[in-house]
Scaffold this motif. Structure first.
Motif, PDB file in Angstrom:
ATOM      1  N   ARG A  29       0.836  -1.213   0.000  1.00 17.56           N
ATOM      2  CA  ARG A  29       0.000   0.000   0.000  1.00 17.56           C
ATOM      3  C   ARG A  29       0.865   1.255   0.000  1.00 17.56           C
ATOM      4  O   ARG A  29       0.579   2.216  -0.717  1.00 17.56           O
ATOM      5  CB  ARG A  29      -0.920   0.012   1.220  1.00 17.56           C
ATOM      6  CG  ARG A  29      -2.128  -0.837   1.048  1.00 17.56           C
ATOM      7  CD  ARG A  29      -3.105  -0.649   2.182  1.00 17.56           C
ATOM      8  NE  ARG A  29      -4.247  -1.520   2.009  1.00 17.56           N
ATOM      9  CZ  ARG A  29      -4.959  -2.016   2.984  1.00 17.56           C
ATOM     10  NH1 ARG A  29      -4.663  -1.713   4.243  1.00 17.56           N
ATOM     11  NH2 ARG A  29      -5.971  -2.794   2.735  1.00 17.56           N
ATOM     12  N   GLU A  30       1.901   1.244   0.805  1.00 16.41           N
ATOM     13  CA  GLU A  30       2.783   2.409   0.855  1.00 16.41           C
ATOM     14  C   GLU A  30       3.500   2.619  -0.473  1.00 16.41           C
ATOM     15  O   GLU A  30       3.699   3.755  -0.897  1.00 16.41           O
ATOM     16  CB  GLU A  30       3.778   2.263   2.007  1.00 16.41           C
ATOM     17  CG  GLU A  30       3.138   2.437   3.371  1.00 16.41           C
ATOM     18  CD  GLU A  30       4.100   2.172   4.517  1.00 16.41           C
ATOM     19  OE1 GLU A  30       5.283   1.886   4.277  1.00 16.41           O
ATOM     20  OE2 GLU A  30       3.646   2.260   5.678  1.00 16.41           O
ATOM     21  N   ASN A  31       3.875   1.534  -1.117  1.00 18.05           N
ATOM     22  CA  ASN A  31       4.537   1.655  -2.417  1.00 18.05           C
ATOM     23  C   ASN A  31       3.576   2.136  -3.500  1.00 18.05           C
ATOM     24  O   ASN A  31       3.981   2.848  -4.415  1.00 18.05           O
ATOM     25  CB  ASN A  31       5.156   0.318  -2.836  1.00 18.05           C
ATOM     26  CG  ASN A  31       6.394  -0.009  -2.031  1.00 18.05           C
ATOM     27  OD1 ASN A  31       7.045   0.872  -1.485  1.00 18.05           O
ATOM     28  ND2 ASN A  31       6.715  -1.288  -1.943  1.00 18.05           N
ATOM     29  N   ILE A  39      -5.570   6.856  -2.830  1.00 15.55           N
ATOM     30  CA  ILE A  39      -5.731   6.685  -4.270  1.00 15.55           C
ATOM     31  C   ILE A  39      -4.360   6.263  -4.805  1.00 15.55           C
ATOM     32  O   ILE A  39      -3.390   7.004  -4.637  1.00 15.55           O
ATOM     33  CB  ILE A  39      -6.181   7.994  -4.955  1.00 15.55           C
ATOM     34  CG1 ILE A  39      -7.518   8.446  -4.392  1.00 15.55           C
ATOM     35  CG2 ILE A  39      -6.277   7.798  -6.461  1.00 15.55           C
ATOM     36  CD1 ILE A  39      -7.948   9.818  -4.852  1.00 15.55           C
ATOM     37  N   PRO A  40      -4.283   5.093  -5.430  1.00 13.45           N
ATOM     38  CA  PRO A  40      -2.977   4.644  -5.935  1.00 13.45           C
ATOM     39  C   PRO A  40      -2.365   5.693  -6.875  1.00 13.45           C
ATOM     40  O   PRO A  40      -3.053   6.286  -7.702  1.00 13.45           O
ATOM     41  CB  PRO A  40      -3.312   3.348  -6.690  1.00 13.45           C
ATOM     42  CG  PRO A  40      -4.583   2.860  -6.059  1.00 13.45           C
ATOM     43  CD  PRO A  40      -5.333   4.101  -5.672  1.00 13.45           C
ATOM     44  N   THR A  47      -5.246   9.497 -14.322  1.00 15.36           N
ATOM     45  CA  THR A  47      -6.296  10.515 -14.287  1.00 15.36           C
ATOM     46  C   THR A  47      -5.768  11.835 -14.831  1.00 15.36           C
ATOM     47  O   THR A  47      -6.434  12.497 -15.639  1.00 15.36           O
ATOM     48  CB  THR A  47      -6.815  10.703 -12.844  1.00 15.36           C
ATOM     49  OG1 THR A  47      -7.295   9.445 -12.360  1.00 15.36           O
ATOM     50  CG2 THR A  47      -7.916  11.728 -12.782  1.00 15.36           C
ATOM     51  N   ASP A  48      -4.568  12.211 -14.405  1.00 15.14           N
ATOM     52  CA  ASP A  48      -3.971  13.444 -14.906  1.00 15.14           C
ATOM     53  C   ASP A  48      -3.746  13.372 -16.414  1.00 15.14           C
ATOM     54  O   ASP A  48      -4.014  14.331 -17.141  1.00 15.14           O
ATOM     55  CB  ASP A  48      -2.636  13.725 -14.198  1.00 15.14           C
ATOM     56  CG  ASP A  48      -2.819  14.068 -12.721  1.00 15.14           C
ATOM     57  OD1 ASP A  48      -3.951  14.433 -12.337  1.00 15.14           O
ATOM     58  OD2 ASP A  48      -1.827  13.972 -11.968  1.00 15.14           O
TER      59      ASP A  48
END
Length: 116
Positions: A29-31, A39-40, A47-48
């Motif tokens: 999760r941290e990675n 949000i990954p 998205t960007d």
């Protein structure tokens, strides 16, 4: 070994595996979400990129619409010119037809007056 020791060993190994799995989940999760906004990061990047592409598509559509409007204006002007030319030609033809009719009437009138 008695049954209780075996159960305790299995329990300890299961607890150890659970802790390792939880640690691996936390690390993953941290990675995946380094800014910790749940949000990954890869999804944020997509998205960007999608927003950027949507903006580019919108700009291109506006550009094409402007070009189409320009072509429409040119086509409309050309059609107007052609309509004016056609009206002019029709006036010429009408004038020529009027002359031909007048000439024919005169010849008929002249023939009728010679017969009489």
């Amino acid at each position: 070994m008695d049954f209780k020791k075996i159960v305790d060993q299995v329990k300890d190994k299961a607890e150890n595996l659970k802790e390792k799995a939880e640690a691996k989940i936390k690390e993953t999760r941290e990675n995946l979400d380094k800014d910790h906004d749940n949000i990954p990061d890869a999804l944020e990047g997509l998205t960007d990129k999608a927003k950027t592409l949507a903006g580019e598509v919108q700009d291109k559509a506006k550009d094409l619409a402007g070009k189409a409007e320009g072509k429409l204006g040119q086509t409309t002007a050309k059609l107007g010119e052609m309509a004016d030319q056609a009206k002019g030609k029709l006036q010429e033809l009408k004038g020529d037809a009027d002359k031909a009719v007048d000439s024919a009437r005169k010849r008929i009138s002249d023939k009728n007056s010679k017969k009489a």
